[in-house]
Design an enzyme around this catalytic site. Structure first.
Site, mmCIF file in Angstrom:
data_model
loop_
_atom_site.group_PDB
_atom_site.id
_atom_site.type_symbol
_atom_site.label_atom_id
_atom_site.label_comp_id
_atom_site.label_asym_id
_atom_site.label_seq_id
_atom_site.Cartn_x
_atom_site.Cartn_y
_atom_site.Cartn_z
ATOM 1 C CG ASP A 130 60.430 39.444 -1.621
ATOM 2 O OD1 ASP A 130 59.792 40.341 -1.031
ATOM 3 O OD2 ASP A 130 59.997 38.271 -1.717
ATOM 4 C CG HIS B 15 64.931 35.319 7.822
ATOM 5 N ND1 HIS B 15 64.198 34.244 7.389
ATOM 6 C CD2 HIS B 15 65.038 35.176 9.175
ATOM 7 C CE1 HIS B 15 63.863 33.480 8.435
ATOM 8 N NE2 HIS B 15 64.348 34.034 9.523
HETATM 9 P P1 OAD Z 1 59.103 27.709 2.817
HETATM 10 O O1 OAD Z 1 59.555 27.443 1.432
HETATM 11 O O2 OAD Z 1 59.634 26.848 3.891
HETATM 12 O O3 OAD Z 1 57.509 27.617 2.876
HETATM 13 C C1 OAD Z 1 56.702 28.288 1.950
HETATM 14 C C2 OAD Z 1 55.275 28.012 2.310
HETATM 15 O O4 OAD Z 1 54.467 28.775 1.427
HETATM 16 C C3 OAD Z 1 54.838 26.548 2.167
HETATM 17 O O5 OAD Z 1 54.181 26.132 3.354
HETATM 18 C C4 OAD Z 1 53.878 26.565 0.981
HETATM 19 O O6 OAD Z 1 52.817 25.634 1.119
HETATM 20 C C5 OAD Z 1 53.351 27.988 1.055
HETATM 21 N N1 OAD Z 1 52.857 28.532 -0.227
HETATM 22 C C6 OAD Z 1 53.224 28.214 -1.502
HETATM 23 N N2 OAD Z 1 52.563 28.964 -2.395
HETATM 24 C C7 OAD Z 1 51.724 29.773 -1.687
HETATM 25 C C8 OAD Z 1 50.775 30.777 -2.026
HETATM 26 N N3 OAD Z 1 50.534 31.118 -3.296
HETATM 27 N N4 OAD Z 1 50.103 31.402 -1.011
HETATM 28 C C9 OAD Z 1 50.346 31.083 0.280
HETATM 29 N N5 OAD Z 1 51.247 30.155 0.663
HETATM 30 C C10 OAD Z 1 51.923 29.497 -0.305
HETATM 31 O O7 OAD Z 1 59.372 29.269 3.098
HETATM 32 P P2 OAD Z 1 59.463 30.019 4.507
HETATM 33 O O8 OAD Z 1 58.545 29.423 5.505
HETATM 34 O O9 OAD Z 1 59.360 31.458 4.221
HETATM 35 O O10 OAD Z 1 65.551 31.689 5.418
HETATM 36 O O11 OAD Z 1 60.960 29.669 4.907
HETATM 37 C C11 OAD Z 1 61.528 30.232 6.050
HETATM 38 C C12 OAD Z 1 62.990 30.523 5.833
HETATM 39 O O12 OAD Z 1 63.659 29.351 5.354
HETATM 40 C C13 OAD Z 1 63.269 31.545 4.753
HETATM 41 O O13 OAD Z 1 63.141 32.879 5.207
HETATM 42 C C14 OAD Z 1 64.683 31.228 4.370
HETATM 43 C C15 OAD Z 1 64.606 29.737 4.319
HETATM 44 O O14 OAD Z 1 65.782 29.065 4.519
HETATM 45 C C16 OAD Z 1 66.658 32.402 5.122
HETATM 46 O O15 OAD Z 1 66.987 32.653 3.981
HETATM 47 C C17 OAD Z 1 67.409 32.850 6.312
#
Ligand code: OAD
Length: 278
Positions: A132, A146
């Site tokens: 986004d 990404h």
């Molecule tokens: P995830 O969905 O794996 O993790 C999201 C994290 O955000 C989790 O650890 C939650 O606990 C945390 N979380 C939830 N709400 C929150 C809040 N209000 N404040 C802070 N943290 C919060 O997402 P990513 O780690 O971004 O790749 O995932 C990595 C990649 O996997 C993404 O970029 C995507 C996906 O497949 C691609 O699309 C290439």
């Protein structure tokens, strides 16, 4: 308000503030969690995550697109509709404010020859795994690892594709689009599983992580590599690691855990740093 935090969280916030106050270079990596409070689902949260209902390999891989381009394209068009009216939340805004303040004051410092003792203004590099554009909307300068949800390119010849007219019907249409150059299918300009990260963005991210004094990981499960390796790279080079996540990851390299939502914690952190810098 800091007063509303638990004693444990307030203590960790104080420790994080002290660490950031003395750092000359800071690297911040954000993930889907930072956009959760804007209403964009994360990927792996048990109740609401996108990968709860969809298998990543069916939708976000080159083989999925080769097998069923219409399904993949429709899914991204659906995600665009989901994201299109979402706005930056206080975490995006606070990061942008922090970055801008530091940029503004470093240019003031460098253009003035009469500074007696310039305050500590760290270099802040913001890197995101998110596709986004909420960091940009908030006013941040950000490295995207990404890709970008709002950009398209040909899956065959890589040519950038721009819709002839920018009306939303064309942007969200489920019909596949063919490249005017080679006839290949147009795809979103997003890094899928099994694909390489954009070279320049990755190089900049690695340099920033390897050279920072503090690495801050916000709203990411730290499961997807190579992005997840940036914190390890920073740590190996002597950086301290801060994590902001209401569900802290089991990572053993984290020095300070701020177990709270980014929309609450990041503004508090930036406010306490601003207090100190006055
Ligand atoms: P995830 O969905 O794996 O993790 C999201 C994290 O955000 C989790 O650890 C939650 O606990 C945390 N979380 C939830 N709400 C929150 C809040 N209000 N404040 C802070 N943290 C919060 O997402 P990513 O780690 O971004 O790749 O995932 C990595 C990649 O996997 C993404 O970029 C995507 C996906 O497949 C691609 O699309 C290439």
């Amino acid at each position: 308000m800091v007063a509303e935090l638990s004693v444990e969280l307030a203590t960790q916030l104080q420790r994080a503030t002290e660490l950031l106050q003395s750092a000359k270079s800071i690297c911040v990596l954000t993930g889907a969690g930072i956009s959760a409070e804007s209403g964009i689902p994360t990927f792996r949260d048990k109740q609401t995550g996108l990968w709860k209902n969809f298998r990543a390999e069916d939708l976000a891989s080159p083989s999925a697109f080769a097998r069923d381009p219409k399904l993949v394209w429709s899914w991204y068009q659906w995600r665009r509709q989901l994201v299109q009216d979402k706005l930056p939340n206080p975490a995006h805004q606070a990061l942008a404010e922090w970055q801008q303040k530091n940029l503004a004051s470093s240019s003031l410092i460098s253009s003035s020859s009469t500074d007696i003792s310039p305050p500590n203004r760290p270099q802040i590099t913001l890197i995101t795994q998110n596709v986004d554009d909420l960091h940009e909307q908030a006013g941040s300068d950000v490295i995207h690892l990404h890709g970008h949800l709002w950009r398209n390119r040909c899956h065959q010849c890589d040519m950038v594709y721009e819709a002839a007219d920018n009306d939303s019907a064309a942007i969200f249409d489920d019909d596949l689009i063919l490249c005017q150059h080679c006839g290949g299918y147009i795809r979103p300009d997003i890094v899928w599983f099994g694909e390489s990260l954009p070279v320049e963005a990755w190089q900049d991210a690695e340099v920033s992580a390897a050279n920072c004094e503090v690495f801050m990981s916000i709203g990411t499960s730290s499961l997807v590599y190579p992005a997840a390796g940036l914190a390890q790279l920073a740590k190996q080079n002597g950086a301290k690691v801060i994590e902001i996540n209401p569900n802290p990851t089991p990572s053993s390299i984290v020095d300070i855990t701020l177990a709270a939502k980014a929309g609450t914690l990041v503004p508090l952190l930036v406010a306490s740093l601003s207090e100190w810098q006055k």
